[in-house]
Design a protein around this motif. Structure first.
Motif, PDB file in Angstrom:
ATOM      1  N   GLY A  46       0.832  -1.194   0.000  1.00  0.00           N
ATOM      2  CA  GLY A  46       0.000   0.000   0.000  1.00  0.00           C
ATOM      3  C   GLY A  46       0.868   1.246   0.000  1.00  0.00           C
ATOM      4  O   GLY A  46       2.096   1.160   0.076  1.00  0.00           O
ATOM      5  N   ASN A  47       0.252   2.381  -0.100  1.00  0.00           N
ATOM      6  CA  ASN A  47       0.950   3.668  -0.054  1.00  0.00           C
ATOM      7  C   ASN A  47       0.561   4.386   1.224  1.00  0.00           C
ATOM      8  O   ASN A  47      -0.562   4.254   1.707  1.00  0.00           O
ATOM      9  CB  ASN A  47       0.588   4.531  -1.258  1.00  0.00           C
ATOM     10  N   VAL A  48       1.498   5.165   1.734  1.00  0.00           N
ATOM     11  CA  VAL A  48       1.236   5.977   2.919  1.00  0.00           C
ATOM     12  C   VAL A  48       1.559   7.423   2.565  1.00  0.00           C
ATOM     13  O   VAL A  48       2.650   7.709   2.066  1.00  0.00           O
ATOM     14  CB  VAL A  48       2.095   5.522   4.123  1.00  0.00           C
ATOM     15  N   ALA A  49       0.622   8.304   2.791  1.00  0.00           N
ATOM     16  CA  ALA A  49       0.842   9.730   2.565  1.00  0.00           C
ATOM     17  C   ALA A  49       0.755  10.442   3.909  1.00  0.00           C
ATOM     18  O   ALA A  49      -0.183  10.221   4.676  1.00  0.00           O
ATOM     19  CB  ALA A  49      -0.201  10.289   1.600  1.00  0.00           C
ATOM     20  N   VAL A  50       1.752  11.277   4.178  1.00  0.00           N
ATOM     21  CA  VAL A  50       1.783  12.063   5.409  1.00  0.00           C
ATOM     22  C   VAL A  50       1.793  13.523   4.978  1.00  0.00           C
ATOM     23  O   VAL A  50       2.612  13.916   4.140  1.00  0.00           O
ATOM     24  CB  VAL A  50       3.044  11.743   6.242  1.00  0.00           C
ATOM     25  N   ALA A  51       0.887  14.321   5.531  1.00  0.00           N
ATOM     26  CA  ALA A  51       0.783  15.710   5.095  1.00  0.00           C
ATOM     27  C   ALA A  51       0.632  16.646   6.287  1.00  0.00           C
ATOM     28  O   ALA A  51       0.118  16.259   7.338  1.00  0.00           O
ATOM     29  CB  ALA A  51      -0.408  15.881   4.147  1.00  0.00           C
ATOM     30  N   TRP A  52       1.125  17.858   6.085  1.00  0.00           N
ATOM     31  CA  TRP A  52       1.008  18.916   7.087  1.00  0.00           C
ATOM     32  C   TRP A  52       0.411  20.128   6.402  1.00  0.00           C
ATOM     33  O   TRP A  52       0.937  20.617   5.408  1.00  0.00           O
ATOM     34  CB  TRP A  52       2.376  19.304   7.639  1.00  0.00           C
ATOM     35  N   ARG A  53      -0.688  20.642   6.949  1.00  0.00           N
ATOM     36  CA  ARG A  53      -1.275  21.873   6.424  1.00  0.00           C
ATOM     37  C   ARG A  53      -0.459  23.042   6.964  1.00  0.00           C
ATOM     38  O   ARG A  53      -0.185  23.119   8.163  1.00  0.00           O
ATOM     39  CB  ARG A  53      -2.729  22.002   6.869  1.00  0.00           C
ATOM     40  N   LEU A  54      -0.076  23.945   6.079  1.00  0.00           N
ATOM     41  CA  LEU A  54       0.729  25.098   6.492  1.00  0.00           C
ATOM     42  C   LEU A  54      -0.177  26.182   7.060  1.00  0.00           C
ATOM     43  O   LEU A  54      -1.334  26.310   6.672  1.00  0.00           O
ATOM     44  CB  LEU A  54       1.541  25.628   5.314  1.00  0.00           C
ATOM     45  N   PRO A  55       0.360  26.995   7.968  1.00  0.00           N
ATOM     46  CA  PRO A  55      -0.487  27.947   8.683  1.00  0.00           C
ATOM     47  C   PRO A  55      -0.863  29.204   7.897  1.00  0.00           C
ATOM     48  O   PRO A  55      -1.675  29.982   8.364  1.00  0.00           O
ATOM     49  CB  PRO A  55       0.373  28.329   9.895  1.00  0.00           C
ATOM     50  N   GLU A  56      -0.291  29.409   6.719  1.00  0.00           N
ATOM     51  CA  GLU A  56      -0.589  30.659   6.007  1.00  0.00           C
ATOM     52  C   GLU A  56      -0.891  30.396   4.544  1.00  0.00           C
ATOM     53  O   GLU A  56      -0.550  29.349   4.005  1.00  0.00           O
ATOM     54  CB  GLU A  56       0.586  31.626   6.137  1.00  0.00           C
ATOM     55  N   LYS A  57      -1.527  31.363   3.913  1.00  0.00           N
ATOM     56  CA  LYS A  57      -1.870  31.251   2.500  1.00  0.00           C
ATOM     57  C   LYS A  57      -0.611  31.403   1.651  1.00  0.00           C
ATOM     58  O   LYS A  57       0.368  32.018   2.078  1.00  0.00           O
ATOM     59  CB  LYS A  57      -2.893  32.323   2.133  1.00  0.00           C
ATOM     60  N   ILE A  58      -0.649  30.872   0.448  1.00  0.00           N
ATOM     61  CA  ILE A  58       0.509  30.929  -0.449  1.00  0.00           C
ATOM     62  C   ILE A  58       0.959  32.369  -0.670  1.00  0.00           C
ATOM     63  O   ILE A  58       2.144  32.683  -0.601  1.00  0.00           O
ATOM     64  CB  ILE A  58       0.181  30.288  -1.812  1.00  0.00           C
ATOM     65  N   SER A  59       0.030  33.241  -0.936  1.00  0.00           N
ATOM     66  CA  SER A  59       0.374  34.616  -1.283  1.00  0.00           C
ATOM     67  C   SER A  59       0.986  35.397  -0.125  1.00  0.00           C
ATOM     68  O   SER A  59       1.596  36.436  -0.329  1.00  0.00           O
ATOM     69  CB  SER A  59      -0.864  35.349  -1.802  1.00  0.00           C
ATOM     70  N   GLU A  60       0.824  34.909   1.098  1.00  0.00           N
ATOM     71  CA  GLU A  60       1.331  35.651   2.249  1.00  0.00           C
ATOM     72  C   GLU A  60       2.823  35.464   2.484  1.00  0.00           C
ATOM     73  O   GLU A  60       3.457  36.307   3.109  1.00  0.00           O
ATOM     74  CB  GLU A  60       0.550  35.248   3.507  1.00  0.00           C
ATOM     75  N   ASN A  61       3.401  34.349   2.010  1.00  0.00           N
ATOM     76  CA  ASN A  61       4.810  34.122   2.259  1.00  0.00           C
ATOM     77  C   ASN A  61       5.390  33.129   1.251  1.00  0.00           C
ATOM     78  O   ASN A  61       5.664  31.974   1.570  1.00  0.00           O
ATOM     79  CB  ASN A  61       5.021  33.614   3.690  1.00  0.00           C
ATOM     80  N   ILE A  62       5.588  33.597   0.027  1.00  0.00           N
ATOM     81  CA  ILE A  62       6.086  32.745  -1.052  1.00  0.00           C
ATOM     82  C   ILE A  62       7.500  32.260  -0.750  1.00  0.00           C
ATOM     83  O   ILE A  62       7.847  31.113  -1.046  1.00  0.00           O
ATOM     84  CB  ILE A  62       6.013  33.494  -2.400  1.00  0.00           C
ATOM     85  N   GLU A  63       8.321  33.115  -0.141  1.00  0.00           N
ATOM     86  CA  GLU A  63       9.699  32.723   0.170  1.00  0.00           C
ATOM     87  C   GLU A  63       9.727  31.523   1.120  1.00  0.00           C
ATOM     88  O   GLU A  63      10.519  30.595   0.952  1.00  0.00           O
ATOM     89  CB  GLU A  63      10.483  33.884   0.789  1.00  0.00           C
ATOM     90  N   MET A  64       8.844  31.513   2.112  1.00  0.00           N
ATOM     91  CA  MET A  64       8.800  30.403   3.059  1.00  0.00           C
ATOM     92  C   MET A  64       8.320  29.134   2.362  1.00  0.00           C
ATOM     93  O   MET A  64       8.833  28.041   2.631  1.00  0.00           O
ATOM     94  CB  MET A  64       7.899  30.738   4.240  1.00  0.00           C
ATOM     95  N   LEU A  65       7.367  29.260   1.450  1.00  0.00           N
ATOM     96  CA  LEU A  65       6.896  28.106   0.695  1.00  0.00           C
ATOM     97  C   LEU A  65       8.041  27.507  -0.125  1.00  0.00           C
ATOM     98  O   LEU A  65       8.213  26.296  -0.186  1.00  0.00           O
ATOM     99  CB  LEU A  65       5.720  28.494  -0.203  1.00  0.00           C
TER     100      LEU A  65
END
Length: 171
Positions: free
Chosen positions: A52-71
């Motif tokens: 099987g496959n395992v996917a692990v994900a973390w939702r980031l605390p801010e919108k893309i447009s708010e901090n592109i450098e961090m993304l």
């Protein structure tokens, strides 16, 4: 025949006006305020029922447009963790004496509220529960080892490759 169908549709609209159109994906996501991890097991058909496959994900605390450098920094770290045979997660899960997966990959979900994703493929079904604890221990070890243990040459190579790819796309 098309004319009669069109007339039928138009006559129904006169009786029942259409609902106001609401663009999809416009409502904000609910804040999760998690005390613990959410783990979902989703069964789906496969040619091979032994892996099987395992996917692990973390939702980031801010919108893309708010901090592109961090993304971009997150994407760089994800590449560092997964992209080559000497990457920490590849070494721990694929190239290990007792491998848990045949490949490890990462992705950044660039949506309204972005998320980071690591996927482990072809994990033996009876060993799926070993993925998250081993991932936790590998990530904790990387953090405890500190920045001195980071392979800066590999990170520099990732940055150089990304710059070249961006320049090619602009052409």
């Amino acid at each position: 025949t098309l004319k009669t169908t069109e007339e039928k549709v138009l006559s129904k609209r006169e009786v029942l006006p259409p609902d106001d159109y609401q663009r999809p994906w416009q409502t904000p996501l609910e804040k999760t305020h998690l005390d613990k991890d959410l783990i979902f097991e989703i069964e789906y058909p496969s040619d091979d029922e032994t892996t099987g496959n395992v996917a692990v994900a973390w939702r980031l605390p801010e919108k893309i447009s708010e901090n592109i450098e961090m993304l971009e920094a997150y994407e760089l770290i994800m590449k560092y963790l997964t992209n080559t045979q000497v990457s920490p997660l590849e070494v721990a899960f694929v190239e290990a004496r007792d491998p848990l997966a045949t490949s490890v990959s990462s992705d950044t979900l660039e949506i309204k509220e972005p998320a980071l994703l690591i996927e482990f493929e072809n994990v033996p079904i009876e060993r799926i529960d070993e993925i998250i604890p081993r991932l936790d221990s590998v990530l904790k070890k990387i953090v405890s080892d500190g920045p001195e243990k980071f392979d800066l040459e590999r990170i520099t190579n990732f940055i150089d490759r990304e710059v070249i790819n961006n320049l090619k796309e602009i052409e």
